[in-house]
Design an enzyme around this catalytic site. Sequence first.
Site, PDB file in Angstrom:
ATOM      1  CG  ASP A   1      -1.986  -1.026   1.141  1.00 32.80           C
ATOM      2  OD1 ASP A   1      -2.029  -1.950   1.959  1.00 32.80           O
ATOM      3  OD2 ASP A   1      -2.789  -0.909   0.214  1.00 32.80           O
TER       4      ASP A   1
ATOM      5  CG  ASP B   1      -7.226  -2.902  -0.334  1.00 39.62           C
ATOM      6  OD1 ASP B   1      -6.287  -2.271  -0.858  1.00 39.62           O
ATOM      7  OD2 ASP B   1      -7.287  -3.125   0.886  1.00 39.62           O
TER       8      ASP B   1
HETATM    9  C1  DX5 Z   1      -6.543   1.183   2.698  1.00 39.84           C
HETATM   10  C2  DX5 Z   1      -5.594   0.032   2.671  1.00 39.84           C
HETATM   11  C3  DX5 Z   1      -6.190  -1.113   3.464  1.00 39.84           C
HETATM   12  C4  DX5 Z   1      -5.255  -2.273   3.628  1.00 39.84           C
HETATM   13  C5  DX5 Z   1      -5.959  -3.487   4.172  1.00 39.84           C
HETATM   14  O1  DX5 Z   1      -5.941   2.259   2.112  1.00 39.84           O
HETATM   15  O2  DX5 Z   1      -5.380  -0.360   1.307  1.00 39.84           O
HETATM   16  O3  DX5 Z   1      -7.370  -1.502   2.816  1.00 39.84           O
HETATM   17  O4  DX5 Z   1      -4.732  -2.560   2.396  1.00 39.84           O
HETATM   18  O5  DX5 Z   1      -6.763  -3.065   5.205  1.00 39.84           O
HETATM   19  P1  DX5 Z   1      -7.443  -4.100   6.239  1.00 39.84           P
HETATM   20  O6  DX5 Z   1      -6.572  -4.015   7.454  1.00 39.84           O
HETATM   21  O7  DX5 Z   1      -8.823  -3.565   6.439  1.00 39.84           O
HETATM   22  O8  DX5 Z   1      -7.433  -5.469   5.604  1.00 39.84           O
END
Ligand code: DX5
Length: 227
Positions: free
Chosen positions: A37, A179
Amino acid sequence: MALPIQIVPSVLPCDFARLGAEIEALDAAGVDHFQWDVMDGQFVPNLTFGPDVIAAARKHTTKPFEAHLMVLTPDMLAARYVEAGCSRLIVHVEACPHLHRTLGNIASMGANAAVALNPHTPISEVEHVLDLVDMVLVMTVNPGFGGQSYIASMEPKIAELRALIERRGLADRVNIEVDGGIGPNTIEGAVAAGANVLIAGTALFRYSEGLEFAVSDLRAKALAARG
Ligand code: DX5
């Protein structure tokens, strides 16, 4: 032919002081590939990985890396992330005034091009570039942070995208990724709506049984939801 279910960790919740070991543990737990990310503090109110961090992690697994570019300037940064070892780049529609050109440039670098939609952005924004991508990411949270709640109202949008991809005859080429907030209580709804690439961050690390069980449990739930 439906594209396979893929369980893909977000690196965001990893212990950044032990990133190599965390990548190796996720690899051993059976994940399909990795998502980084990338956040610039402008497109989203958070700042994360530069290309050098990803390059340093590259030697800790042979599985593919994808970079989710939550940045205002993807055209300026794309080549750096390909050079760092990412074989797919995901750009946000909302940051690309010349999206068709941006996606073509990514492909010319030898990487797979993908496009992401924030929760408010309609599917119509990608209908004229589906032939340029191997994946569309439907965000199920507002980007910027892990550990947020899944936005279930995105499921009709996922289904709409699935129908569009099938109408275009691209179901064997274009993945649908989701995501944000993906875990044991939400993965089935996302898959039933049409997603096949599931990004999980926080949820993976919340399983008391450990990462390997977490990956296999999420995969089993996703496969069951596909029917
Ligand atoms: C948001 C991020 C999140 C991360 C995963 O910008 O991209 O979505 O990848 O988040 P969780 O912890 O909700 O799986």
